[in-house]
Design a protein around this motif. Structure first.
Motif, PDB file in Angstrom:
ATOM      1  N   PRO A 192       0.919  -0.298 -19.197  1.00  0.00           N
ATOM      2  CA  PRO A 192       0.223   0.994 -18.214  1.00  0.00           C
ATOM      3  C   PRO A 192      -0.877   0.782 -17.043  1.00  0.00           C
ATOM      4  N   GLU A 193      -1.167  -0.255 -17.022  1.00  0.00           N
ATOM      5  CA  GLU A 193      -2.088  -0.496 -15.947  1.00  0.00           C
ATOM      6  C   GLU A 193      -0.888  -0.624 -15.010  1.00  0.00           C
ATOM      7  N   GLN A 194       0.175  -1.633 -15.121  1.00  0.00           N
ATOM      8  CA  GLN A 194       0.470  -1.773 -13.908  1.00  0.00           C
ATOM      9  C   GLN A 194       2.008  -0.713 -13.424  1.00  0.00           C
ATOM     10  N   VAL A 195       2.056   0.615 -14.594  1.00  0.00           N
ATOM     11  CA  VAL A 195       2.459   1.360 -13.737  1.00  0.00           C
ATOM     12  C   VAL A 195       2.048   2.365 -13.422  1.00  0.00           C
ATOM     13  N   ALA A 196       0.675   2.420 -13.986  1.00  0.00           N
ATOM     14  CA  ALA A 196      -0.116   2.882 -12.496  1.00  0.00           C
ATOM     15  C   ALA A 196      -0.623   2.453 -11.958  1.00  0.00           C
ATOM     16  N   GLN A 197      -0.556   1.489 -11.701  1.00  0.00           N
ATOM     17  CA  GLN A 197      -0.731   0.387 -10.226  1.00  0.00           C
ATOM     18  C   GLN A 197       0.361   0.855  -9.775  1.00  0.00           C
ATOM     19  N   TRP A 198       1.643   0.801  -9.918  1.00  0.00           N
ATOM     20  CA  TRP A 198       3.111   0.348  -8.691  1.00  0.00           C
ATOM     21  C   TRP A 198       3.431   2.030  -9.070  1.00  0.00           C
ATOM     22  N   SER A 199       3.225   3.093  -9.932  1.00  0.00           N
ATOM     23  CA  SER A 199       3.301   3.739  -9.419  1.00  0.00           C
ATOM     24  C   SER A 199       3.246   4.593  -7.797  1.00  0.00           C
ATOM     25  N   ASN A 200       3.593   4.049  -6.366  1.00  0.00           N
ATOM     26  CA  ASN A 200       3.373   4.817  -5.536  1.00  0.00           C
ATOM     27  C   ASN A 200       4.672   4.992  -4.763  1.00  0.00           C
ATOM     28  N   THR A 201       4.722   5.908  -3.965  1.00  0.00           N
ATOM     29  CA  THR A 201       6.281   6.312  -3.375  1.00  0.00           C
ATOM     30  C   THR A 201       6.177   6.077  -1.803  1.00  0.00           C
ATOM     31  N   ASP A 202       5.121   5.584  -1.407  1.00  0.00           N
ATOM     32  CA  ASP A 202       5.406   4.813  -0.416  1.00  0.00           C
ATOM     33  C   ASP A 202       5.711   3.600   0.579  1.00  0.00           C
ATOM     34  N   PRO A 203       7.264   4.012   0.935  1.00  0.00           N
ATOM     35  CA  PRO A 203       7.832   3.167   1.642  1.00  0.00           C
ATOM     36  C   PRO A 203       7.050   2.095   2.123  1.00  0.00           C
ATOM     37  N   ASP A 204       6.457   2.374   3.162  1.00  0.00           N
ATOM     38  CA  ASP A 204       5.959   1.041   3.631  1.00  0.00           C
ATOM     39  C   ASP A 204       4.894  -0.007   2.523  1.00  0.00           C
ATOM     40  N   ILE A 205       4.128   0.663   1.649  1.00  0.00           N
ATOM     41  CA  ILE A 205       4.077  -0.624   1.067  1.00  0.00           C
ATOM     42  C   ILE A 205       4.270  -1.520   0.172  1.00  0.00           C
ATOM     43  N   TRP A 206       6.474  -0.204  -0.369  1.00  0.00           N
ATOM     44  CA  TRP A 206       6.646  -1.395  -0.835  1.00  0.00           C
ATOM     45  C   TRP A 206       8.071  -2.588   0.557  1.00  0.00           C
ATOM     46  N   MET A 207       8.117  -2.237   1.507  1.00  0.00           N
ATOM     47  CA  MET A 207       8.058  -3.238   2.669  1.00  0.00           C
ATOM     48  C   MET A 207       7.493  -4.423   2.581  1.00  0.00           C
ATOM     49  N   ALA A 208       6.452  -3.822   2.974  1.00  0.00           N
ATOM     50  CA  ALA A 208       4.947  -4.878   3.245  1.00  0.00           C
ATOM     51  C   ALA A 208       4.704  -6.248   1.767  1.00  0.00           C
ATOM     52  N   GLU A 209       5.532  -5.954   0.644  1.00  0.00           N
ATOM     53  CA  GLU A 209       5.195  -6.705  -0.047  1.00  0.00           C
ATOM     54  C   GLU A 209       6.579  -7.507   0.278  1.00  0.00           C
ATOM     55  N   SER A 210       7.737  -6.511   0.399  1.00  0.00           N
ATOM     56  CA  SER A 210       8.952  -8.121   0.184  1.00  0.00           C
ATOM     57  C   SER A 210       8.590  -8.424   1.588  1.00  0.00           C
ATOM     58  N   ALA A 211       8.491  -8.013   2.821  1.00  0.00           N
ATOM     59  CA  ALA A 211       8.038  -8.828   3.310  1.00  0.00           C
ATOM     60  C   ALA A 211       6.794 -10.303   3.423  1.00  0.00           C
ATOM     61  N   ALA A 212       6.179 -10.262   2.740  1.00  0.00           N
ATOM     62  CA  ALA A 212       5.268 -11.185   2.236  1.00  0.00           C
ATOM     63  C   ALA A 212       5.630 -12.029   1.554  1.00  0.00           C
ATOM     64  N   LEU A 213       6.910 -11.663   0.715  1.00  0.00           N
ATOM     65  CA  LEU A 213       7.338 -12.234  -0.381  1.00  0.00           C
ATOM     66  C   LEU A 213       8.332 -13.545   0.950  1.00  0.00           C
ATOM     67  N   ARG A 214       8.886 -12.358   1.281  1.00  0.00           N
ATOM     68  CA  ARG A 214      10.195 -13.544   2.498  1.00  0.00           C
ATOM     69  C   ARG A 214      10.511 -14.250   2.885  1.00  0.00           C
ATOM     70  N   ASP A 215       8.853 -14.308   3.309  1.00  0.00           N
ATOM     71  CA  ASP A 215       8.011 -14.809   4.309  1.00  0.00           C
ATOM     72  C   ASP A 215       7.885 -16.508   3.331  1.00  0.00           C
ATOM     73  N   GLN A 216       7.632 -16.700   2.160  1.00  0.00           N
ATOM     74  CA  GLN A 216       8.024 -17.395   1.070  1.00  0.00           C
ATOM     75  C   GLN A 216       8.434 -18.120   0.585  1.00  0.00           C
ATOM     76  N   ILE A 217       9.831 -17.513   1.078  1.00  0.00           N
ATOM     77  CA  ILE A 217      10.701 -18.138  -0.652  1.00  0.00           C
ATOM     78  C   ILE A 217      11.947 -19.146   0.629  1.00  0.00           C
ATOM     79  N   TYR A 218      11.520 -18.880   2.267  1.00  0.00           N
ATOM     80  CA  TYR A 218      13.041 -20.023   2.694  1.00  0.00           C
ATOM     81  C   TYR A 218      12.392 -21.501   1.780  1.00  0.00           C
TER      82      TYR A 218
END
Length: 256
Positions: A192-218
């Motif tokens: 339930p804590e993760q649901v509360a933490q993750w339940s946002n509707t801002d694509p800027d947050i989603w993209m920033a997370e993906s970009a940060a992970l992207r730079d670690q996976i090469y």
């Protein structure tokens, strides 16, 4: 259709290939279905009937085999965004041909427009589910230099592949799970804590997370197998889980 004429643009270059593979997309859709509120459930049922979000999630990729120019050119740029290293999407913006964010904004308006044709609203809903899933695949927030990892050629357990394909399907398919098994396993572990933490509707947050992970996976090596799998499957599972929760929270907000 009216929506198609509104969104029709020319695509000058090929972008990344498919987002999560079928199992990944269906997994995010199945998780999302378990976290919809009553209003969203009713609205989705009115639009799609018995079609589940797991089924809807893969439809935009399924349609990429359609030879119609709409699918071959216009819609091809709606599966990804480009955010160079050290930049934000807000600073870079969308190209003239549009991208996943411009499509998500347009589809969000269409799906809630009760005067729009049913077919347009169905297309919009399927794309919303799909795009949100795509934005949680780190290589669909590309750095602008290698077509979302498609140009990074490598071997995956001895077979020719590329980094994008490994993240779309290689890491997931290696688990040998159906989407229903994978979604059930992942959803049962979301607190339930993760649901509360993750339940946002801002694509800027989603993209920033993906970009940060992207730079670690090469990878440092072009020969990937057990070590790369061990290090990155947890990231895949987290992004699928987050994607499912975000699809639900976005649709809950749209249909509120």
């Amino acid at each position: 259709m009216r929506l198609l004429s509104v969104l029709t643009v020319c695509v000058a270059m090929a972008g990344p290939a498919y987002g999560w593979g079928p199992i990944g997309h269906r997994t995010t859709g199945a998780i999302a279905e378990n976290h919809l509120n009553e209003k969203a459930q009713a609205a989705i049922r009115d639009l799609l009937g018995p079609e589940t979000l797991a089924e809807a999630a893969t439809w935009p990729d399924d349609m990429r085999s359609n030879p119609d120019p709409f699918w071959q050119k216009t819609a091809s740029s709606w599966h990804y965004v480009t955010v160079p290293h050290g930049k934000s999407y807000e600073a870079v913006g969308a190209p003239d041909r549009g991208d996943a964010i411009t499509a998500l904004e347009q589809f969000s308006r269409t799906v809630t427009d009760e005067s729009a044709p049913l077919a347009d609203r169905q297309l919009a809903l399927r794309f919303i589910v799909h795009i949100i899933g795509d934005l949680h695949q780190p290589l669909h927030v590309g750095n602008g230099t290698d077509r979302g990892g498609n140009d990074v050629k490598l071997k995956w357990f001895g077979k020719d592949s590329n980094l994008h394909s490994v993240w779309d399907s290689g890491l997931i398919d290696f688990e040998k799970l159906s989407y229903s098994e994978l979604s059930a396993w992942l959803d049962s572990k979301i607190t339930p804590e993760q649901v509360a933490q993750w339940s946002n509707t801002d694509p800027d947050i989603w993209m920033a997370e993906s970009a940060a992970l992207r730079d670690q996976i090469y990878p440092e090596s072009g020969d990937l197998s057990w070590t790369y799998r061990y290090e990155n499957v947890p990231h895949v599972k987290t992004r699928l889980s987050m994607g499912g929760i975000r699809i639900a929270s976005y649709l809950n907000a749209l249909f509120q």
